[in-house]
Design an enzyme around this catalytic site. Sequence first.
Site, short mmCIF file in Angstrom:
data_model
loop_
_atom_site.label_atom_id
_atom_site.label_comp_id
_atom_site.label_asym_id
_atom_site.label_seq_id
_atom_site.Cartn_x
_atom_site.Cartn_y
_atom_site.Cartn_z
N GLY A 128 -7.33 -18.91 -23.39
CA GLY A 128 -6.76 -19.63 -22.25
C GLY A 128 -5.75 -20.70 -22.64
N CYS A 143 -7.87 3.23 2.24
CA CYS A 143 -6.64 3.86 1.76
C CYS A 143 -6.42 5.15 2.54
CB CYS A 143 -6.74 4.16 0.27
SG CYS A 143 -5.36 5.17 -0.32
N CYS A 191 -6.28 8.30 -0.25
CA CYS A 191 -7.46 8.80 -0.98
C CYS A 191 -8.78 8.41 -0.32
CB CYS A 191 -7.43 8.33 -2.43
SG CYS A 191 -7.89 6.60 -2.62
N CYS A 229 -3.61 2.58 -1.68
CA CYS A 229 -3.92 1.88 -2.92
C CYS A 229 -2.64 1.39 -3.59
CB CYS A 229 -4.61 2.82 -3.92
SG CYS A 229 -6.21 3.42 -3.40
N CYS A 268 -5.24 5.98 -7.20
CA CYS A 268 -5.19 6.70 -5.93
C CYS A 268 -5.08 8.21 -6.17
CB CYS A 268 -4.00 6.21 -5.12
SG CYS A 268 -4.07 6.67 -3.37
ZN ZN Z 1 -5.86 5.40 -2.51
#
Ligand code: ZN
Lengths: 256, 278
Positions: free
Chosen positions: B33, B242, B245, B267, B273
């Site tokens: 970090g 989505c 999909c 997506c 996807c």
């Molecule tokens: Zn998707």
Amino acid sequence: MEQILKAKAINKKFGDVYACNNLSIELYTGEVVGIVGESGSGKSTLLNCLSGSLVPDGGNITYLDRDNNWLDLLSLPEPRKRNLLRTEWAFVHQNPRDGLRMAVSAGGNIGERLMAIGYRNYSQIRAEATEWIEKVEIDAIRLDDKPSIFSGGMQQRLQIAKNLITKPRLIFMDEPTGGLDVSVQARLLDLIRSLVRELGLSVIIVTHDLAVARFMANRLIVMKNGKIVETGLTDQVLDDPQHSYTQLLVSSILKV
Amino acid sequence: MSNSEEDFNFAYLDEQTKRMIRRALIKAICIPGYQVPFASREMPMPYGWGTGGVQVTAACLQETDVLKVIDQGSDDTTNAVSIRKFFERVAGVKTTENTGKASVIQTRHRIPEQVLSEDQILVYQVPIPEPLRFLEPRETETRVMHALEEYGLMHVKLYEDISINGEISTAYAYPVKVNDRYIMDPSPTPKFDNPKMNFCPAIQLFGAGREQRIYAVPPYTKVISLDFEDYPFEASRAEKTCEICGATNTYLDEVVIDDKGTRMFSCSDSDYCNSQKS
Ligand SMILES: [Zn+2]
Ligand SMILES: Nc1ncnc2c1ncn2[C@@H]1O[C@H](COP(=O)(O)OP(=O)(O)OP(=O)(O)O)[C@@H](O)[C@H]1O
Ligand SMILES: [Mg+2]
């Protein structure tokens, strides 16, 4: 009464100018000490050395912390110093822009010190910020406004709330009412004085205005050309000045 | 025109520069970090195109690597295509759109939906590495704040969010605390992706070209999103499915699909996807 801050033989030079020439001062718990003197006499330089924002060329400064330890401020590690500045100390600047974040709301400004010491509950931070904004006599409805749209007096009160929320013990103020109208100044001084008494704060206040000094301070330090020329109880110094320079200062204010 | 093998060292950067970047990367991995300064080089593309990420990728790539480049989750935006082509040309490495097959993934704005593995490196393109910049523009001051762990200011930003919007409205570049120590800007990924950084098996490397900073999260490192007790962090996403999909657990983009302005959710991770469709 017990001492809270002791400074011995503070020196600070800028080029050939002795802004602080071998200055020693002590502050007792719950006491308000005023530093007065003409422009350029070294008041701000002394205050900045005491509060750690300037490193003096020589001298010694010690502070009695909450846990009753005397800390040597000039050799104190940076993290501890910054921690003191956020918790036990406060600094009220003449220009509120130096003490506020203008792009952050009033509530965010007031709450910053709480968040800095680990507060993680929004509602609690907001409740305390509300309490403090009211304490400095700003309508709580302004909590989400940015300080940039506040008047000078309000900004100064906001700066005070931001500083006092973590209940510090020692406050440094550099001309906290400078640049404000006389009536606004009087109300602000009233407010500061009552908060100082209520919270039992120890204060060092720099001003070139003897009326402010008389109203606020228990004890006065009179400076000229980087030196302390006179010190004593406020009434004593102003009513019966011993040093010729103090006499001049006092008489010039009377003429106004 | 394509006599590139003669013109460039493998992966464009000279070995000296790669060593310098690798040293910064190793330091970054040792101090999770923490922003390590590095001498960013001019790259044959403008700054907004991820020159920091490109340099980190160039310093990591080996001839056997398989590279995937995504921008907003997609492999075929101009930015992703041009960086992928760049490395095909100057390193001759194999490239893929398949998240599982890639050994190095350079990304802008997303973390793939598919869980990454120990033998993968995720390289983020970072525009502004300093999470405290918004409230404290002085670099000297922010460095001290990191050094002393003075992070109250980060919560001031979240406080402002809530007081203005009634909730933490920061949706991208949502600040995290890494390994219980440094506060880090995860680059402009949506906050939906933040939990994927926590105990991620892959190495996560961040490169900011213009700002000349590199930082990193080693594998299996704690990465926690900042919040308030009464306003806890939420990895929010559009409450939609989505339409390609049928996924209900992915980060979605809203896209316009015809000139009538018809909108569709799908997506943002196009490879994921596609893999769900088949
Ligand atoms: Zn998707
Ligand atoms: N940063 C600096 N660099 C150079 N000289 C400085 C600096 N700060 C202060 N001085 C000089 O030191 C002397 C004391 O200045 P200081 O600001 O402490 O006075 P002051 O009593 O606070 O005055 P004022 O009432 O005008 O605020 C002045 O001669 C000033 O010009
Ligand atoms: Mg001054």
